[in-house]
Motif scaffolding. Structure first.
Motif, PDB file in Angstrom:
ATOM      1  N   LEU A 112      48.262  35.770 102.020  1.00 15.26           N
ATOM      2  CA  LEU A 112      47.962  37.048 102.661  1.00 15.26           C
ATOM      3  C   LEU A 112      48.726  37.147 103.968  1.00 15.26           C
ATOM      4  O   LEU A 112      48.866  36.148 104.687  1.00 15.26           O
ATOM      5  CB  LEU A 112      46.464  37.190 102.948  1.00 15.26           C
ATOM      6  CG  LEU A 112      45.499  37.365 101.784  1.00 15.26           C
ATOM      7  CD1 LEU A 112      44.062  37.412 102.303  1.00 15.26           C
ATOM      8  CD2 LEU A 112      45.816  38.638 101.022  1.00 15.26           C
ATOM      9  N   ALA A 161      42.165  39.293  97.808  1.00 16.26           N
ATOM     10  CA  ALA A 161      42.296  39.743  99.194  1.00 16.26           C
ATOM     11  C   ALA A 161      41.030  40.439  99.659  1.00 16.26           C
ATOM     12  O   ALA A 161      40.568  40.240 100.789  1.00 16.26           O
ATOM     13  CB  ALA A 161      43.500  40.683  99.315  1.00 16.26           C
ATOM     14  N   SER A 204      49.289  41.598 100.039  1.00 21.19           N
ATOM     15  CA  SER A 204      48.716  40.624  99.110  1.00 21.19           C
ATOM     16  C   SER A 204      49.548  40.622  97.839  1.00 21.19           C
ATOM     17  O   SER A 204      50.081  41.668  97.434  1.00 21.19           O
ATOM     18  CB  SER A 204      47.264  41.000  98.785  1.00 21.19           C
ATOM     19  OG  SER A 204      46.793  40.299  97.657  1.00 21.19           O
TER      20      SER A 204
END
Length: 396
Positions: free
Chosen positions: A198, A245, A237
């Protein structure tokens, strides 16, 4: 860690000196140039350019205006330049001796205050040559070279000041995936298990026309979140892991990020959480330590809890039905040994797609620019000085 003890930053100088007398340590690395040493380099460059200008000026005059004849005026010019050079060289010797002296009492006291503050909060001052972890700011997301040293991604990273504790480090990082002189204030934490890759790009630290990230991220991976979070962070993501995420970025974590980390970009890569922002931080100030303390107490624990509970269903052995069946079997037969599955992330979730072409171009341009600057400062005036000298001695 609810807060940072910053009492040493304002403690009496005598108390600081007494405390350091028992510690007998220093946090300033020998490879880090001081301001005095930089002044020596500047003086050396000016000295070389002085020689180049004098010799080239006289040499051109002898070769062109005087048809290769050295006149008395040229001798007097060179004699005067030699006197100036001798005085300058004497001053250079004194300057080098001054630069070799220990740091001033004021600089030494500031370093001691930082060291004692770190120790009071459970951290060790440990400057580093080479990256200790892989991240956008160190390696551009590429794998870390062995030990973070030698050639390869992250090998040109320098961290000072740098404070470490088990699984945690923070400080100021220079170099990395961006331009050679880029500086980043960062906090890196080891998570108990990996999470999908992320990147949260803070809008508060954007440059005029672009993000401050050292490496671009493919915008097809941008996801939208509710509650106004998009006004503070752009979230990237892997396309197949958007549900993951959302599992990580729960409302409480998003609120903590807005309240305590709105100026920081955030990256989760494998089992590493990195918060970073462009520019250096003055760790002589209590606010710098308090900001790190807020991140460690308000943001980091929430991410750690997510990592502890996350299993990637795409990885064999981590499917939810199988895990539930294992828990049920443990309750029915607690006497049997059960092997905890090793948390892993599927290949589609381990790395974002990065647009690193422009970042690589910037890094290459920075390296070329630095090399060109060194050539301009040292070899170029040396060549000019030699050419002027040869013109003079060849005069008839």
């Amino acid at each position: 860690m609810s807060g940072m003890d910053v009492a040493w930053l304002s403690a009496d100088a005598g108390a600081v000196e007494s405390a350091m007398a028992t510690e007998r340590r220093t946090s300033r690395p020998r490879w880090l140039p001081s301001r005095r040493q930089l002044l020596v380099h500047v003086n050396t460059c000016l000295l070389i350019w002085y020689l180049a200008i004098v010799l080239l000026t006289v040499g051109v005059r002898v070769d062109t205006a005087q048809d290769g004849t050295v006149r008395v005026a040229d001798v007097w010019t060179l004699a005067g330049a030699a006197i100036v050079l001798a005085i300058w060289l004497a001053g250079t010797v004194l300057l080098r001796r001054w630069a070799a002296r220990p740091p001033s009492a004021r600089a030494r006291l500031a370093e001691w205050r930082r060291t004692l503050t770190a120790l009071a909060n459970g951290f060790e001052p440990r400057p580093s040559q080479g990256a200790a972890f892989a991240a956008l700011i160190t390696t551009g997301g590429r794998p870390l070279s062995s030990g973070g040293h030698g050639r390869g991604p992250g090998s040109w990273v320098r961290s000072y000041p740098r404070f470490t504790a088990p699984g945690v480090e923070f400080g100021v990082l220079t170099g990395g995936a961006g331009r050679a002189g880029d500086r980043w204030t960062y906090l890196a934490v080891t998570l108990p298990a990996p999470l999908p890759h992320l990147v949260l790009d803070a809008t508060a630290n954007d440059r005029l026309l672009e993000s401050d990230l050292p490496t671009g991220v493919d915008r097809s991976q941008l996801i939208r979140l509710e509650g106004g979070f998009d006004a503070h962070f752009r979230v990237y993501s892997p396309v197949e892991y958007r549900t993951g995420a959302l599992y990580v970025l729960t409302p409480d974590l998003m609120a903590a990020l807005i309240d305590h980390a709105s100026a920081f970009d955030v990256e989760i890569l494998d089992d590493r959480l990195v918060l970073f922002r462009p520019g250096s931080t003055d760790f002589d100030e209590p606010t710098a330590w308090q900001a790190v303390g807020a991140l460690l107490s308000e943001v980091v624990p929430r991410v750690v809890r997510k990592a502890e509970r996350y299993y990637d269903e795409r990885v064999p052995g981590q499917e939810t039905p199988r895990l539930l069946a294992r828990l049920e079997a443990e309750r029915e037969h607690p006497e049997l040994p059960w092997i905890e599955p090793v948390p892993r992330i599927g290949p589609d979730g381990r790395r974002l797609v990065l647009r690193d072409g422009w970042s690589a171009t910037k890094a290459l341009a920075g390296t070329i620019g630095w090399f060109a600057l060194l050539v301009l400062l040292y070899p170029v005036p040396g060549i000019f000085a030699f050419a002027g000298f040869m013109s003079i001695i060849d005069g008839r």
